[in-house]
Each structure stands twice: as C-alpha cells, then as structure tokens.
Design a protein around this motif. Structure first.
Motif, short mmCIF file in Angstrom:
data_model
loop_
_atom_site.label_atom_id
_atom_site.label_comp_id
_atom_site.label_asym_id
_atom_site.label_seq_id
_atom_site.Cartn_x
_atom_site.Cartn_y
_atom_site.Cartn_z
N CYS A 246 -37.51 8.25 -16.55
CA CYS A 246 -38.00 7.02 -17.17
C CYS A 246 -39.15 6.43 -16.36
O CYS A 246 -39.19 6.56 -15.14
CB CYS A 246 -36.87 6.00 -17.30
N SER A 247 -40.06 5.77 -17.07
CA SER A 247 -41.19 5.12 -16.40
C SER A 247 -40.72 3.95 -15.54
O SER A 247 -41.23 3.74 -14.45
CB SER A 247 -42.20 4.63 -17.45
N HIS A 248 -39.75 3.20 -16.04
CA HIS A 248 -39.27 2.02 -15.31
C HIS A 248 -37.83 2.19 -14.86
O HIS A 248 -37.58 2.67 -13.76
CB HIS A 248 -39.44 0.76 -16.17
N CYS B 160 -33.52 4.73 -21.26
CA CYS B 160 -34.59 4.13 -20.49
C CYS B 160 -34.76 2.66 -20.90
O CYS B 160 -34.59 2.32 -22.07
CB CYS B 160 -35.90 4.88 -20.71
N CYS C 221 -37.29 -0.91 -20.02
CA CYS C 221 -38.58 -1.32 -19.47
C CYS C 221 -38.49 -2.69 -18.83
O CYS C 221 -37.64 -3.51 -19.18
CB CYS C 221 -39.65 -1.32 -20.57
N ASP D 179 -41.66 7.99 -27.29
CA ASP D 179 -41.02 9.12 -26.62
C ASP D 179 -39.71 8.75 -25.95
O ASP D 179 -38.97 9.61 -25.48
CB ASP D 179 -41.97 9.75 -25.60
N THR E 2 -39.11 7.35 -23.18
CA THR E 2 -39.10 7.34 -21.71
C THR E 2 -40.25 6.53 -21.13
O THR E 2 -40.11 5.96 -20.05
CB THR E 2 -39.18 8.78 -21.17
N SER E 3 -41.37 6.47 -21.83
CA SER E 3 -42.53 5.75 -21.31
C SER E 3 -42.46 4.27 -21.71
O SER E 3 -41.85 3.91 -22.72
CB SER E 3 -43.83 6.36 -21.86
N CYS E 4 -43.11 3.45 -20.91
CA CYS E 4 -43.18 2.01 -21.19
C CYS E 4 -44.63 1.62 -21.39
O CYS E 4 -45.50 2.00 -20.59
CB CYS E 4 -42.56 1.21 -20.04
N ILE E 5 -44.89 0.90 -22.45
CA ILE E 5 -46.24 0.43 -22.73
C ILE E 5 -46.26 -1.08 -22.68
O ILE E 5 -45.25 -1.74 -22.94
CB ILE E 5 -46.74 0.95 -24.10
#
Length: 464
Positions: A233-235, A246, A248, A257, A259-262
């Motif tokens: 995970c990004s965060h 995940c 954020c 996706d 897993t990513s955080c925007i």
C-alpha cells in the motif's frame, strides 16, 4: 490285534495299519487378504499363521485316533501307535509301501521285523514332501516359496503381490482400494483431506491454497499470508484473513487499483469551504484571504486587518487613519469652507448672525463608516437624532443628497430620531457620501433651520 509273521511278510496287516493312518491336509491357494486353508490372517503381524486344528476343530480325529497338528494341516494317528517309540532302523521290505499321493505328499509306513514281544508299527519317513507354498531344501527343511518373486501368483496387473508364509496376498498400493478385484484410485478430495483446494491425481492428491494463503508443512492446511509485510500500500496497510486492505492518510483517497493513494481536491467539494479562496495541496488544502485580511483561527474565515491599530499604514501625523473592512484611508484635517467655521475636529458651523448663512444648514457634522459589499438588505446602518430640543419644535429627517441610486432611505423612529436604512445591496469597492438632513420646525417662534450629517460610507471589495 495279534500279528503273526507269515511268508507273505504280513502285507495285508501292513496295509490295514496304513489305512488307520488318516492324513488330512487341505490346501488352497490364497490371494487378497485371505490365507490358504490351514492358515489364518494375523492383522497385527500382517501375515498368515498356522491354525492349530487339533485345538479348534471339535472331534478332529475319531475313535482311538490322536490328532497331531502340522504346518497347514493335521494328522490322525492311532494312540497305541503314537505312544510307542520309533525304532532307529527298520529293514526294508520287498513289498511296496502304501503311498497316498492325493494330498500332495507321500508317507510310507514300513512294518518292523517280527518280534515276539514287540508289535510292528509304521514310521514316518524323513523325506516327507512339503505342503503347498513351501519347497524342500537340501537340508530337508521346508522353505517358504516367494510367489511374488517367482511370478507364480495370480494377482491381476492392477494389484500388488505381498508374500506371506505359505502363500501370498494381493493388495493395492497407497492411494488405491480394492473394488471387485480391481485396484481403483481413491478420490481423497471427496473426504476433505485438504483445507482449501484439492486436486486428485492417480494414487494420491495435491493440496493448494486460495490467494492470500500458503500451504503449511503438513501439505494439507493453509496459513494466512501477511501481505502488509511486503508493503503493497502507498500509505497504510491492514492485513485481513486471506487478503489485505489499503487505507489512505487524511486528504487522500484510494485509487482504482486499491493500493495507490491520490490527492483529494477538497476545494472542488464546495465553494463555501473557504470564505475567500481555497488552495488545494497534497493531502490538504488551505484558505487564503485578500489583502487587508488575515486567516482567522478556524483556518477558513477572513478577518479584517486593522492597519490603523497595527501602525501598518501610510497616514501622516497630520492625517487621521480610518480603518474599514479590507483596508484603510487617511483622512485629511477638517477644512471648513466660508461662511463655515470649524468648531471641532469634525464639525463646521455657520452662524445665524451671518447673513450668508441664512439659507444654509446651521451645522455640518462629518461622520465615517464602513459597509461590507453585498450586505443583505434591508439593514439598519446609521441612527440620527436631535441633541438639542426646543419646546414646541418638531423634527424632519431626510436624505438631502448622495442617494441618486436610491440604495438608502430614512425611517423616522421617534419625534427626535430616525434610522438610515440600506434598501439595496451595494457592491464595492465604493465610497458613498450622503448628506443626512435634520430639519427643525418651531411654529411658536416661527423658526425653521437644518443641520447636516455628512456621512461617508466606505464599501469594501469583499462581502466580509
């Protein structure tokens, strides 16, 4: 019975004695988990062992016969003959001995030489043939035949031959079971051998796990994988049973996706998030205010900066600093134009004795106020009242000038007071100068005069 020796060597008597010896030997080839007759399968030893028929069979031998157990069978021998000792040497007789070959081996009984004191009795030869499943060794002993090694068994191709004492057993390898004489594969998956996924293969099975699990060393059960150890995970990552989630940080949202955080553009949510202007930042936002204001403690509202109090202004010592919403102005010293004379810092007066003042307001009072742009209406913004009252006088309040757009009107609230009302919204920045007149009428002394309040309104650029 007395035996007499004759020239025929008592052949008839020998045959009668031989007939008394009844040999029972039942032989049957075994396969599967059954043993040849005369043997029983021992589950603990997992092999066939000899059955003692003399103990298990009721009346195995009748009459005066005694039962003697043999490996895989038994013999019935006359008790009188069985109790007599064997002689070490017996001369051969010319007549052939009686031989019974119907049971798979031959025993010859020879009578002893005639004696007056001892009766004749048969003697079992030491060259006795072995029962089925055994073979005679050079030393005269019977050795087990390994039917599996000699390929003399009758197991079908799907079976496995297992040698036993005196026979063999047809069995199946692990992972198969015997059905109808055939070894058929066991579908272990039907019996829940695997905790999660099972794949049956001939003679065995294979276990596997769902995504998010790994197979334990027992090759059957599954262990949850902590995916967060690989930081997918990004965060922030939270491990769950068989998976993970995940999350954020504040100000971000999860991408498609998973897993990513925007960055979350909070400013796009509402135009009322900030009182003036919203500026997006990674994971956050900030509010900014126009010049002349600062961001209040709540982080969103704008509060006016009083430049006159802070000293952050450009007014000279001779000028007066006047603060309004979003700015300030420097007021020059009051200058009264003739025929008016200055009576205070913000008031000019025209004397009644001066003929030039006859048609002019008696006093002009200078006032200043600020007003927010677009203020809601109607709104009371200024109050005016008579400070000196004369008996028999009454007062009239009106807007004498500056109200060309009709944004204001006067509402008299009592005999001596009135209120200035904002009737229409005013957009700034703008400076409005109103002359508010109070007319004094006294019919007793036939007097009519007026006073002016010159109200300067600074309308701010912003509605706060």
């Amino acid at each position: 019975m007395l035996l007499e020796v004759r020239g025929s060597r008592m052949c008839t008597s020998v045959r009668m004695l031989a007939a008394l010896l009844f040999i029972v030997l039942c032989i049957q080839q075994g396969h599967g988990q059954t043993c040849t007759e005369g043997f029983a399968y021992d589950r603990r030893a997992r092999q066939c062992i000899d059955v003692d028929e003399c103990r298990t069979l009721p009346d195995a031998c009748r009459g005066d016969m005694r039962c003697v157990n043999q490996n895989g069978g038994y013999l019935c021998i006359p008790r009188s003959l069985y109790n007599q000792p064997y002689r070490p040497e017996i001369p051969a007789l010319p007549d052939p001995a009686y031989s019974d070959t119907s049971v798979g081996f031959s025993d010859s009984f020879l009578p002893a030489p005639p004696r007056s004191a001892e009766p004749s009795y048969p003697r079992v030869r030491s060259t006795t043939q072995c029962i089925l499943g055994y073979t005679l060794a050079e030393d005269g002993t019977c050795n087990d035949i390994d039917e599996c090694e000699t390929n003399s068994h009758h197991c079908n191709p799907t079976q496995v031959c297992i040698n036993t004492a005196g026979g063999y057993t047809c069995s199946c390898t692990e992972g198969y079971w015997l059905i109808g004489g055939q070894c058929q594969d066991i579908d272990e998956c039907r019996y829940g051998y695997c905790q999660q996924l099972c794949a049956n293969v001939p003679g065995s099975y294979s276990c596997s796990c769902n995504p998010g699990f790994i197979l334990n060393p027992d090759s059957r059960t599954c262990l949850d994988v902590n995916e967060c150890e690989d930081e997918p995970c990004s965060h922030r990552c939270f491990n769950t049973y068989g998976s993970f989630m995940c999350n954020c940080d504040e100000g971000f949202e999860l991408a498609a996706d998973g897993t990513s955080c925007i960055d979350l553009d909070e400013c796009s949510f509402s135009e009322f998030l900030c009182q003036h202007r919203c500026v997006n930042a990674p994971g956050s936002f900030s509010c900014i205010c126009p010049p002349g204001y600062y961001v209040y403690e709540d982080g969103r509202s704008c509060e006016d900066i009083n430049e006159c109090d802070t000293g952050n202004n450009t007014c000279t010592t001779a000028q007066v600093c006047f603060n309004f919403q979003g700015g300030y102005t420097c007021l020059d010293p009051l200058q009264c134009h003739s025929p008016y004379i200055e009576v205070s810092d913000n008031q000019c007066m025209c004397s009644a004795e001066n003929p030039a003042c006859r048609d002019k307001p008696f006093t002009i009072l200078y006032r200043h106020m600020d007003l927010s742009s677009g203020r809601s209406v109607p709104a009371d913004i200024f109050q005016m009242q008579a400070t000196t009252r004369y008996p028999g006088a009454f007062y009239i309040f009106q807007i004498k000038s500056g109200n060309e757009g009709r944004e204001f009107y006067m509402r008299q609230t009592s005999n001596v007071s009135a209120t200035l009302i904002l009737a229409r919204p005013i957009k700034g920045p703008r400076e409005v100068v109103l002359d508010l007149e109070m007319v004094t009428v006294n019919n007793v002394i036939n007097f009519r005069g007026s006073s002016i309040i010159r109200l300067t309104i600074f309308v701010s650029e912003h509605p706060f």
